[in-house]
Enzyme design. Structure first.
Site, PDB file in Angstrom:
ATOM      1  N   GLU A 485       0.797  -1.230   0.000  1.00 36.23           N
ATOM      2  CA  GLU A 485       0.000   0.000   0.000  1.00 36.23           C
ATOM      3  C   GLU A 485       0.829   1.280   0.000  1.00 36.23           C
ATOM      4  O   GLU A 485       0.287   2.371   0.148  1.00 36.23           O
ATOM      5  CB  GLU A 485      -0.994   0.002   1.177  1.00 36.23           C
ATOM      6  CG  GLU A 485      -1.980  -1.149   1.080  1.00 36.23           C
ATOM      7  CD  GLU A 485      -2.869  -1.293   2.301  1.00 36.23           C
ATOM      8  OE1 GLU A 485      -2.465  -0.839   3.391  1.00 36.23           O
ATOM      9  OE2 GLU A 485      -3.959  -1.859   2.169  1.00 36.23           O
ATOM     10  N   GLU A 551      -6.724  -6.764  -2.069  1.00 33.25           N
ATOM     11  CA  GLU A 551      -7.200  -7.225  -0.756  1.00 33.25           C
ATOM     12  C   GLU A 551      -8.711  -7.062  -0.681  1.00 33.25           C
ATOM     13  O   GLU A 551      -9.211  -5.944  -0.764  1.00 33.25           O
ATOM     14  CB  GLU A 551      -6.559  -6.408   0.383  1.00 33.25           C
ATOM     15  CG  GLU A 551      -5.058  -6.553   0.510  1.00 33.25           C
ATOM     16  CD  GLU A 551      -4.495  -5.765   1.692  1.00 33.25           C
ATOM     17  OE1 GLU A 551      -5.299  -5.276   2.514  1.00 33.25           O
ATOM     18  OE2 GLU A 551      -3.262  -5.641   1.775  1.00 33.25           O
TER      19      GLU A 551
END
Length: 880
Positions: A485, A551
């Site tokens: 991320e 995710e």
């Protein structure tokens, strides 16, 4: 004469065996007989401790490879941190100071001093975090070893005692800083200042590891070579064109190189060669003294190669490549490389606006799972890696993403992925949480400071280079990723992307970070991944999300027997959900083990009466969630999506979320819902449009398929809705018939079962999918009053060691619904783990029979089969 010949052949065989054994023993592990003690208990230095007769005989037995906490646990000095609230009873390094978990480790071993120019090396594959190393009264490492992800190799030829008796002493220091485990993601974030694991300070799926995993955590080996040490072989396979699974293949190109280390004072001439599929490729070289030289061999054209394919598309063929360096015709050193011949590429899909992965020229729809680490305390084993990746194969997934708060996974993990066909998306050690992407009051430093983590950029880059060399030969490795991320700091990112990666690998796609726009263009705002937790099924089928979601998902409470392994009896209290307050009352141990709310999803099956009832009903939710997740994404493949990766499929600790099997390798219904929804050829029902579709996730068009749809009511009455021949194009999804009105009408009163099936032209069943649909009020009122099952079960061992289970449901009986099979010990009725089932949580229609194959990785004397279901009390079946 016959007897004499037999004796000669026997002698030859023994001689060949001894030669082979001698070669096999050129490297061995130092994995037993270690001892350790806390640094504060010792006054002597490493020079004294590594000499014969040093006072270490009464030290504590140590676990190596392992961590300090593992050693303390194995010596019963601390309670099991995976059980109940035990982790709170173990002292945290943040409070004790680093000396508390700073330890000396010693090991004696026999190795004679080498002669005739032969060399001996001491190799460490991983120490966390820094270390001083001594052997036989001498310092081995001139500079302190620093960094968790950095192999070290020391030439100890001159250190070996002439009498062959050797004593090794290693002082291991914990990470610095260790971080405050204050409940934040990665605690206060400062654990990320080092080049190591970030999860050890705690995360939303794990409690902190009290020693921060300090120790000699990976393998220690003694390696013996001739004058030249062959290091870091590199094998690249190029498979041009678009390939089919079957038939004669055009050649593949094999490119190979290796590093040759010459520690001697003179130039050594010899031949670098490898043998592959019966062919030899070689090159004569001269290696200068005190140098390490990389040597490339000529490209080799492999005729009619047996290709490696991802799970679900084709076989995982592997070749053994034997690379060696010969001096005067004798082997100086040798390495074996397992080679999967394949080529992985990627391209931008302009329809979805996301990256598309191709293998051997064929596009692959990614069905992936996020992976943290096999064991939070780093208790790795080949068998556990194999079992965990086997489970991912059984989920019908084709990719595992290794998350960035952990490690570059071990070669044994990659070997299992090579074997089972799981592509790997490998993050490096960066995470948005600890590395400054967001404002976070739990963090000790501000975002500007955290953005510069880790402190030692040179060490980070050196570690990246080393770990690339460690795993780059594996066929399964498909994608490198700069971080979770968030990218690493810019100087690290540019060095990795533009210099290190092209030089050391260059065959795989490198994405800057896990939810980068270069992977999945985010035009909808938000973080670019998620949602997490329980979702309405429409979220998967109807709501459009990011085109390659890295995710999504999260629930995963296992059944009651699993919960009993780590929750004390007094804490076996079901969560109580309040619809009015939209919140749950949760037991403290459940909360400590990171329970994530099932909220109102249990109630349609009836209020949970106990923890056991809750866990049983949770399995229905688990199955439905993960089947719908993969079906929903698959229904829009190549139009909205090029893939999705579930958060997450396994836990390295006894957490209660994001797992298809528990820490003890016991599968739950998440696994089998995913197994159904991800099968390569799959028939499915969109409850929101009523459309019945067929997904074909293979490279071959399937023709003359018979699609049938029928409903079965709560009494077992069977009604055919449609039966039609269809064709499923390769790598496609297509809707064929809408059944919304008729299905909703039949479900209105009590709910209904909808059974979809596909048969081939020989009437073989290729896919079956059974939905349990609620009544008009959204409740499973019919299921709550379903009559007792009449299921008949038998089991027998097959010649291949597997067990075949036959489940039969008599005609005119009610549905035998949601049956869990478990192989158990016949004397205790405890489950045998791990065990692999071709299917589980199985429903059997009236008048039908199903066969399930059980693969048992353990051996027990008196196995039995446990069978229990929604409307079937547990039975124990003798295995014939």
């Amino acid at each position: 004469m016959k007897k004499s010949l037999k004796a000669v052949l026997h002698a030859v065989f023994i001689g060949v065996f001894l030669v082979a054994s001698a070669k096999a023993q050129t490297s061995y592990e130092l994995n037993s007989g270690w001892k350790c003690t806390q640094v504060t208990e010792v006054k002597a230095d490493g020079i004294a401790l590594s000499q014969p007769n040093s006072a270490t005989q009464n030290w504590m037995p140590a676990t190596v490879p392992g961590t300090v906490l593992t050693t303390l646990l194995n010596n019963k000095k601390v309670p099991d941190p995976f059980y109940g609230m035990n982790n709170e009873r173990i002292k945290d390094i943040y409070n004790t100071g680093r000396d508390y978990y700073t330890y000396w480790f010693v090991k004696d071993f026999d190795e004679a001093a080498p002669t005739n120019g032969r060399q001996v090396y001491l190799n460490f594959r991983g120490i966390n975090y820094s270390a001083e190393i001594y052997l036989n009264g001498k310092k081995v490492n001139p500079k302190t070893h620093v960094g968790m992800f950095l192999r070290e190799s020391y030439n100890i030829t001159s250190f070996i005692n002439k009498n062959g008796k050797n004593l090794l002493a290693v002082l291991v220091y914990p990470p610095n800083p260790v971080g405050n485990p204050n409940g934040g993601q990665g605690g206060d974030g400062r654990i990320a200042k080092g080049v190591g694991l970030q999860y050890t300070a705690g995360w939303d799926w794990i409690q902190p590891m009290r020693d921060r995993n300090t120790g000699i955590w990976d393998k220690v080996t003694i390696e013996k070579t001739g004058e030249i040490n062959l290091k870091n072989p590199h094998v690249i396979t190029l498979v041009p064109g678009v390939r089919k699974i079957a038939g004669i293949q055009q050649p593949a190109i094999i490119k190979a190189s290796a590093e040759l280390q010459n520690p001697t004072n003179h130039t050594v001439k010899g031949v670098l060669q490898y043998v592959l599929d019966g062919s030899t490729v070689s090159k004569s070289v001269a290696i200068q003294p005190h140098t390490t030289t990389e040597v490339s061999l000529a490209d080799f054209s492999l005729k009619n190669p047996k290709l490696w394919w991802p799970n679900g598309y084709g076989p995982q063929n592997l070749y053994n490549l034997k690379m060696s360096f010969l001096v005067g015709g004798s082997v100086s050193d040798q390495e074996n490389v397992s080679v999967g011949v394949r080529e992985i590429s990627s391209e931008w899909n302009t329809e979805t606006h996301s990256r598309q992965i191709n293998v051997n020229g064929q596009k692959v729809f990614i069905k992936g799972g996020n992976w943290i680490i096999s064991d939070a305390m780093l208790r790795f084993s080949d068998a556990r890696y194999d079992a965990e990746v086997h489970f991912h194969r059984d989920m019908n997934l084709n990719l595992i993403r290794v998350w960035g708060g952990a490690l570059v996974e071990r070669p044994e993990f990659y070997a299992a992925c090579d074997k089972y066909g799981l592509l790997v998306f490998q993050d490096f050690w960066i995470s948005g949480d600890a590395n400054g992407k967001w404002v976070d009051p739990a963090k000790a430093d501000d975002q500007w400071t955290r953005r510069k983590y880790p402190d030692d950029h040179a060490l980070y880059l050196k570690s990246v280079s080393d770990q690339i060399k460690l795993v780059r030969n594996h066929a399964s490795l498909a994608i490198w990723c700069g971080g979770n991320e968030i990218t690493p700091p810019e100087d690290i990112l540019l060095a990795v992307r533009d210099t290190i990666m092209p030089k050391l690998d260059g065959t795989r796609w490198f994405v800057d970070y896990s939810n980068s726009d270069k992977m999945s263009l985010n035009t909808m705002g938000g973080n670019g991944d998620g949602p997490y937790g329980i979702q309405p099924l429409s979220a998967f089928w109807v709501d459009r999300t990011w085109p390659f979601n890295s995710e999504v998902g999260s629930v995963g409470v296992s059944d009651y027997e699993s919960l009993q392994r780590f929750i004390p009896e007094k804490n076996m209290v079901a969560p109580q959900y309040s619809a009015e307050k939209k919140s749950s009352k949760v037991d403290s141990v459940w909360d400590y083990h990171k329970y994530i709310g099932y909220d109102a999803s249990i109630d349609p099956y009836g209020k949970a009466e106990s923890a056991k009832d809750f866990a049983a009903k949770a399995q229905l939710v688990n199955y439905d969630q993960y089947r719908a997740l993969m079906e929903g994404f698959s229904s829009h493949m190549w139009s909205w999506y090029t893939g999705t990766i579930i958060w997450k499929t396994q836990n390295p600790w006894t957490a209660m979320r994001g797992q298809m099997y528990d820490y003890y390798l016991d599968p739950n219904a998440c696994l089998y819902g995913l197994h159904s929804g991800s099968e390569p050829l799959h028939v499915m029902y969109n409850q929101f449009t009523g459309m019945v579709s067929v997904v074909n996730n293979t490279f071959e068009t399937k023709r003359d398929l018979m699609l049938t749809a029928r409903t079965i009511d709560m009494n077992g009455a069977d009604s055919l809705l449609t039966q039609v021949f269809v064709e499923a194009q390769a790598s496609s999804v297509k809707g064929f018939v809408s059944l919304k009105r008729v299905v909703e009408r039949r479900a209105k009163s009590k709910g209904v079962f909808l059974c979809l099936q596909i048969f081939d032209k020989n009437k073989n069943k290729l896919s079956e999918n059974i939905y349990w649909l609620p009544d008009a009020n959204g409740n499973h009122s019919g299921l709550q009053k379903l009559a007792a099952s009449q299921l008949q079960t038998s089991a027998q061992k097959l010649n291949n060691g597997k067990i075949e289970v036959t489940l039969s449901n008599p005609a005119k009986a009610p549905m035998a619904f949601f049956n869990r099979l478990s192989l158990v010990d016949g004397s205790t009725h405890n489950r045998v783990l791990p065990v692999f089932y071709s299917d589980n949580y199985v429903s059997v229609l009236p008048g039908e029979t199903k066969k399930i194959l059980v693969e048992n990785a353990s051996k027990i004397n008196n196995p039995q089969l446990s069978v229990s279901g929604w409307n079937l009390s547990e039975q124990f079946i003798h295995i014939n």
